[in-house]
Design an enzyme around this catalytic site. Structure first.
Site, PDB file in Angstrom:
ATOM      1  NE  ARG A 106      -1.708   4.201   8.703  1.00 35.75           N
ATOM      2  CZ  ARG A 106      -0.607   3.456   8.582  1.00 35.75           C
ATOM      3  NH1 ARG A 106      -0.362   2.484   9.445  1.00 35.75           N
ATOM      4  NH2 ARG A 106       0.263   3.687   7.620  1.00 35.75           N
TER       5      ARG A 106
ATOM      6  CD  GLN B  90       5.464   3.079   2.013  1.00 35.44           C
ATOM      7  OE1 GLN B  90       5.158   3.167   3.176  1.00 35.44           O
ATOM      8  NE2 GLN B  90       6.733   2.988   1.616  1.00 35.44           N
TER       9      GLN B  90
ATOM     10  CG  ASP C 257       1.369  -4.426   1.471  1.00 34.65           C
ATOM     11  OD1 ASP C 257       1.958  -4.536   2.566  1.00 34.65           O
ATOM     12  OD2 ASP C 257       0.388  -3.671   1.306  1.00 34.65           O
TER      13      ASP C 257
ATOM     14  CB  CYS D 229       4.780  -0.218   2.057  1.00 39.27           C
ATOM     15  SG  CYS D 229       3.553  -1.435   2.567  1.00 39.27           S
TER      16      CYS D 229
HETATM   17  N1  NVA Z   1      -1.533  -2.897   2.846  1.00 38.38           N
HETATM   18  C1  NVA Z   1      -1.052  -2.720   4.202  1.00 38.38           C
HETATM   19  C2  NVA Z   1      -0.061  -1.582   4.239  1.00 38.38           C
HETATM   20  C3  NVA Z   1       0.514  -1.321   5.597  1.00 38.38           C
HETATM   21  C4  NVA Z   1       1.449  -0.125   5.595  1.00 38.38           C
HETATM   22  C5  NVA Z   1      -2.222  -2.429   5.128  1.00 38.38           C
HETATM   23  O1  NVA Z   1      -3.129  -1.700   4.735  1.00 38.38           O
HETATM   24  O2  NVA Z   1      -2.241  -2.950   6.245  1.00 38.38           O
HETATM   25  N1   CP Z   2       4.428   1.553   5.573  1.00 37.34           N
HETATM   26  C1   CP Z   2       3.699   2.072   6.564  1.00 37.34           C
HETATM   27  O1   CP Z   2       2.811   2.894   6.355  1.00 37.34           O
HETATM   28  O2   CP Z   2       4.056   1.654   7.810  1.00 37.34           O
HETATM   29  P1   CP Z   2       3.253   1.883   9.175  1.00 37.34           P
HETATM   30  O3   CP Z   2       2.003   1.051   9.089  1.00 37.34           O
HETATM   31  O4   CP Z   2       4.197   1.397  10.229  1.00 37.34           O
HETATM   32  O5   CP Z   2       2.928   3.335   9.311  1.00 37.34           O
END
Ligand code: NVA
Ligand code: CP
Length: 304
Positions: free
Chosen positions: A102, A132, A218, A258
């Site tokens: 990530r 996701q 989101d 999500c």
């Molecule tokens: N669009 C959000 C998704 C979190 C799972 C982000 O990137 O923070």
């Molecule tokens: N939806 C999602 O990826 O959640 P987290 O940021 O908690 O991993």
């Protein structure tokens, strides 16, 4: 060797195999049947951003498949002291069987994959969140039937989730409606000609939601964009998915998010907790879908 850096790294047919396999793996889990195809395999997880669902689902998932995991963050590795990602990739991938990352730019994960000896999974970048959407489409299939020919309404900015939904629209042949405040719409350079045919953009979120089979949104501020939070709160004020907006959609429409969600911002408490919301199933299905994905990337297709 296959990576899963974007949804389109797997074909529609491979995704369909994964959905069938997810159903099977979920059933085994629900029946307490031990399923250890990845015995002694090791997953390295690299988190450069926070996480709840991704962390827990990958860590629990690899354990349930018979393997184990290592959790790494930038701060507690040499990445934090500037070790090049190419070097980190060559070292880590000599020691483990699978890597989940990530991070920020998609290019970071691409560079890692280029130098990796083992499959790499995108656990969210600024550009995409394929794990996701894998879970979300599976969740749709569990609650309804095929997504082909349906309409998904995306209410919010053109972020990592939106662009992954757009890849899904093309892959699975459904229509995607988008309503974003001015200045937060998609970058035309990021929309392939073949994808544009599946996308309709609206100024009015009520119009985007009209007749939709699935409404999804989101957070207004994605990770990495925190400096814009106050400005975004003002700009997105009219883009909350509430009961009135859901009433525009098909009467049997589902609501997805999500998570994490901000009640009273992008979604009302009533919608998030309401009967059309399947957000907890989406979250749970991250576990089952990613188990199917990890098994597939390491072992290929399985029959039992
Ligand atoms: N669009 C959000 C998704 C979190 C799972 C982000 O990137 O923070
Ligand atoms: N939806 C999602 O990826 O959640 P987290 O940021 O908690 O991993």
């Amino acid at each position: 060797m296959k990576h899963f850096l974007q949804l389109t790294d797997l074909s529609r047919e491979e995704h369909e195999y994964l959905f069938a396999r997810t159903r099977h793996i979920k059933q085994l889990f629900k029946n307490y049947v031990i399923h250890h195809p990845l015995q002694d395999r090791m997953l390295a997880m690299v988190f450069e951003k926070q996480s709840t669902r991704t962390r827990v689902s990958f860590e629990a998932g690899i354990h349930q498949l018979g393997g184990s995991s290592i959790n790494l963050t930038r701060g507690d590795t040499q990445l934090g002291r500037g070790e090049p990602i190419e070097d980190v990739a060559r070292v880590i991938s000599r020691m483990v069987d699978l890597v989940m990352i990530r991070t920020y730019d998609q290019t970071i994960i691409e560079r890692f994959a280029q130098f990796s000896r083992v499959p790499v999974i995108n656990g969210l970048t600024n550009e995409y969140h394929p794990c996701q959407i894998l879970a979300d489409i599976y969740t749709w299939l569990e609650h309804r039937d095929t997504i082909q020919g349906r309409t998904v309404a995306w209410i919010g900015d053109a972020n990592n989730m939106f662009y992954t939904w757009l890849q899904a629209a093309r892959l699975f042949d459904f229509r995607l409606h988008l309503a974003a405040p001015g200045g937060y719409g998609p970058d035309p350079a990021r929309i392939a000609a073949e994808e544009a045919a599946f996308l309709t953009t609206f100024e009015d979120p009520m119009e985007a939601a009209r007749g939709a089979d699935l409404v999804t949104t989101d957070v207004w501020t994605s990770m990495g964009f925190e400096a814009e939070t106050d400005e975004r709160k003002k700009d997105f004020a009219d883009f909350q998915v509430d009961a009135e907006m859901m009433a525009q959609a098909h009467p049997e429409a589902l609501f997805m998010h999500c998570l994490p969600a901000h009640r009273g911002e992008e979604v009302s408490h009533e919608v998030l907790e309401g009967p059309q919301s399947v957000v907890w199933d989406e979250a749970e299905n991250r576990l089952h879908a990613q188990k199917a994905l990890m098994e597939y990337l390491l072992l290929g297709r399985q029959n039992s």
